[in-house]
Design an enzyme around this catalytic site. Structure first.
Site, mmCIF file in Angstrom:
data_model
loop_
_atom_site.group_PDB
_atom_site.id
_atom_site.type_symbol
_atom_site.label_atom_id
_atom_site.label_comp_id
_atom_site.label_asym_id
_atom_site.label_seq_id
_atom_site.Cartn_x
_atom_site.Cartn_y
_atom_site.Cartn_z
ATOM 1 N N HIS A 173 65.027 -31.487 89.836
ATOM 2 C CA HIS A 173 64.474 -31.019 91.116
ATOM 3 C C HIS A 173 62.972 -30.781 91.004
ATOM 4 O O HIS A 173 62.457 -29.700 91.314
ATOM 5 C CB HIS A 173 65.197 -29.769 91.612
ATOM 6 C CG HIS A 173 65.148 -29.633 93.104
ATOM 7 N ND1 HIS A 173 66.012 -28.839 93.805
ATOM 8 C CD2 HIS A 173 64.319 -30.180 94.032
ATOM 9 C CE1 HIS A 173 65.761 -28.910 95.089
ATOM 10 N NE2 HIS A 173 64.714 -29.721 95.253
ATOM 11 N N ASP A 183 69.827 -21.195 87.743
ATOM 12 C CA ASP A 183 68.503 -21.011 88.349
ATOM 13 C C ASP A 183 68.462 -19.833 89.318
ATOM 14 O O ASP A 183 67.417 -19.209 89.508
ATOM 15 C CB ASP A 183 68.029 -22.294 89.029
ATOM 16 C CG ASP A 183 69.014 -22.851 90.048
ATOM 17 O OD1 ASP A 183 70.145 -22.345 90.146
ATOM 18 O OD2 ASP A 183 68.644 -23.814 90.748
ATOM 19 N N HIS A 184 69.583 -19.520 89.942
ATOM 20 C CA HIS A 184 69.690 -18.395 90.886
ATOM 21 C C HIS A 184 71.161 -18.245 91.238
ATOM 22 O O HIS A 184 72.007 -18.990 90.738
ATOM 23 C CB HIS A 184 68.855 -18.641 92.160
ATOM 24 C CG HIS A 184 69.145 -19.955 92.819
ATOM 25 N ND1 HIS A 184 70.262 -20.172 93.595
ATOM 26 C CD2 HIS A 184 68.463 -21.136 92.802
ATOM 27 C CE1 HIS A 184 70.261 -21.420 94.025
ATOM 28 N NE2 HIS A 184 69.186 -22.026 93.556
ATOM 29 N N ASP A 188 73.728 -24.528 88.645
ATOM 30 C CA ASP A 188 72.881 -24.314 89.815
ATOM 31 C C ASP A 188 73.609 -23.368 90.772
ATOM 32 O O ASP A 188 74.749 -23.632 91.168
ATOM 33 C CB ASP A 188 72.619 -25.664 90.504
ATOM 34 C CG ASP A 188 71.537 -25.594 91.568
ATOM 35 O OD1 ASP A 188 71.332 -24.507 92.144
ATOM 36 O OD2 ASP A 188 70.906 -26.626 91.843
ATOM 37 N N CYS A 197 65.883 -23.215 94.053
ATOM 38 C CA CYS A 197 65.851 -24.229 92.993
ATOM 39 C C CYS A 197 64.448 -24.571 92.514
ATOM 40 O O CYS A 197 64.179 -24.553 91.312
ATOM 41 C CB CYS A 197 66.548 -25.500 93.491
ATOM 42 S SG CYS A 197 68.299 -25.287 93.886
#
Length: 473
Positions: free
Chosen positions: A94, A294-295, A3, A43
């Site tokens: 999430h 995710d980023h 993450d 997220c």
């Protein structure tokens, strides 16, 4: 999956400081994708894209918003389950509700610290301290008062401090341990899909002390600066620990970097534990590993912190496949295709021999993807502005709708985005072409960003489009 891991924060990607020996080994023995992006880089929307194989416009999630139901009828884990795979997630999902399995047979959940699910008035069954398996376990192990906040670090801040308990209690270790235990408990007659989803290097930057020690005395590469940086915003917000900017104090910037890199190496070593377990179970010759995040994290580049922004630190992500050549083709190669999280689902379905729904926006990465560009966006970013962007292998065009401002970066000549070339005479034809692509992508958008002929400023951004709450969207 990690993450908030930047695309450049792998030793294999050439980072001068961060050390990731196990991930480097996998990448070197696999297929590496240097042009991997997150098209909605926070997220919730990024994970919706990952789990559905859809673009952000089709998931309906174009910004960050908790407590919106995930009602997707076609998911990565669901399709793999239909194909005969036992599907297990350990770690971060999430989603909403928290125990929404999204087609997985089983989920051992740890989402990190989520404010929305700890506030007063949250239903008991949705409260993190009850619904999150790691928090439930931690309190059984260390007592009712134990929490990941015990180091004093914020889940969105740039402060850093070593983990205060024994390493085995850290959530990074917990994810690895539960993933390894799944390998022990699985039915060996059935193929499996295991998603090991780590919360780190997302803040809090709280790796065990030994990982801080790896970087404490290093001469670290300073954050990137450019001719477009918002110095006034940094001066205004650079003393706030969970600001959209990084710290303005050079020593606190250094501590931020040390904490972030420490978390990455800690995750890397725990991935090493999982690899050793796969070897012991004699599974490596019949298993494909996909790694991504995710980023990213701005990490004080251009004075910004956190994610949601269209710049490389935030939107560029790591991506590679590793496994036997009979599944992924020749190993040790680089594929410069433009790839995105939407491409993970069709890739895994093809590897599993499962049908790929024709409704997906993603494409399999098992062969070069001839994608010319990607459209990315994020509403209500942490700098209080929304952004729309078009990225190609060579350049990037950005539009900030509320301010009606444009930016252009020549990524070949200026990979760190130090010069906003929007006014350069020799770039105007190219900028006009990329602008037209964005106009077409946003034609008839729900927010009214484009009428198909021009971009329309002054619209009201939303985090969720009307199709975000519809079944099977």
């Amino acid at each position: 999956m990690t993450d908030e891991q930047r695309g450049d924060c792998l030793g294999f990607a050439g980072h001068p400081d961060v050390k990731t020996p196990y991930l480097d080994s996998l990448a070197a023995d696999g297929v590496y994708f240097p042009n991997a992006w997150s098209s909605c880089p926070t997220c919730v929307p990024a994970r919706a894209i990952l789990h559905t194989g859809l673009s952000q416009r089709h998931t309906g999630k174009v910004g960050y918003q908790d407590r919106v139901d995930w009602n997707y009828g076609c998911t990565m884990a669901g399709e793999l389950s239909f194909a005969g795979y036992y599907t297990q997630c350990v770690g971060k999902m999430h989603v909403h509700p928290l125990r929404n399995y999204l087609g997985f047979h089983n989920v051992e959940l740890h989402d990190g610290y989520l404010h929305e699910y700890r506030f007063p008035g949250v239903d008991h069954y949705e409260n993190q301290l009850f619904a999150d398996d790691y928090f439930y376990w931690l309190k059984n192990e260390l007592g009712a008062e134990a929490d990941i906040t015990d180091s004093g670090m914020d889940c969105n801040g740039w402060t850093a401090h070593p983990w205060p308990y024994a390493e085995k209690y850290h959530p990074t270790n917990w994810v690895a341990s539960r993933a390894i235990d799944f390998l022990r408990r699985r039915d060996p007659r059935q193929p499996f899909f295991l998603m090991a989803s780590f919360v780190r290097p997302h803040a809090p930057y709280d790796a065990p002390q030994c990982y801080f020690d790896l970087y404490r005395d290093k001469d670290l590469r300073p954050p990137v600066r450019g001719d477009w940086d918002d110095e006034a915003m940094l001066e205004k917000r650079g003393m706030v620990f969970n600001s959209c900017t990084g710290p303005r104090d050079p020593e606190l910037i250094r501590q931020q970097q040390i904490g972030y890199y420490a978390c990455i190496t800690h995750v890397d070593h725990q991935i090493g534990r999982i690899l050793q377990a796969l070897i012991e179970h004699k599974l490596m010759d019949n298993t494909v590993i996909l790694f991504t995040s995710d980023h990213g994290e701005m990490l004080s580049d251009h004075g910004w912190c956190r994610k949601s922004l269209p710049y490389n630190g935030s939107a560029h992500i790591p991506m590679f496949l590793s496994g036997p050549e009979r599944f992924i083709g020749p190993r040790g190669r680089v594929d410069d295709s433009l790839v995105e999280l939407r491409d993970v689902m069709p890739t895994l379905l093809e590897l599993a021999g499962a049908p790929i729904p024709d409704t997906l926006d993603g494409r399999s990465m098992l062969r070069p993807i001839g994608r010319e560009y990607l459209h990315g966006e994020h509403s209500f970013s942490f700098n209080r502005w929304s952004s729309q962007f078009i990225v190609t292998k060579t350049d990037k065009y950005i539009w900030l709708p509320e301010r009606n401002e444009e930016q252009y970066f020549d990524l070949q000549r200026d990979p760190d985005e130090t010069h906003n070339a929007i006014g350069d005479p020799d770039k105007q034809e190219r900028i006009a072409y990329l602008r037209r692509l964005l106009i077409e992508e946003l034609r008839d958008s729900e927010e009214g960003y484009s009428d198909g002929k021009r971009l329309l400023p002054g619209c009201t951004p939303v985090n969720c489009l009307s199709n975000a709450t519809l079944p099977n969207c």
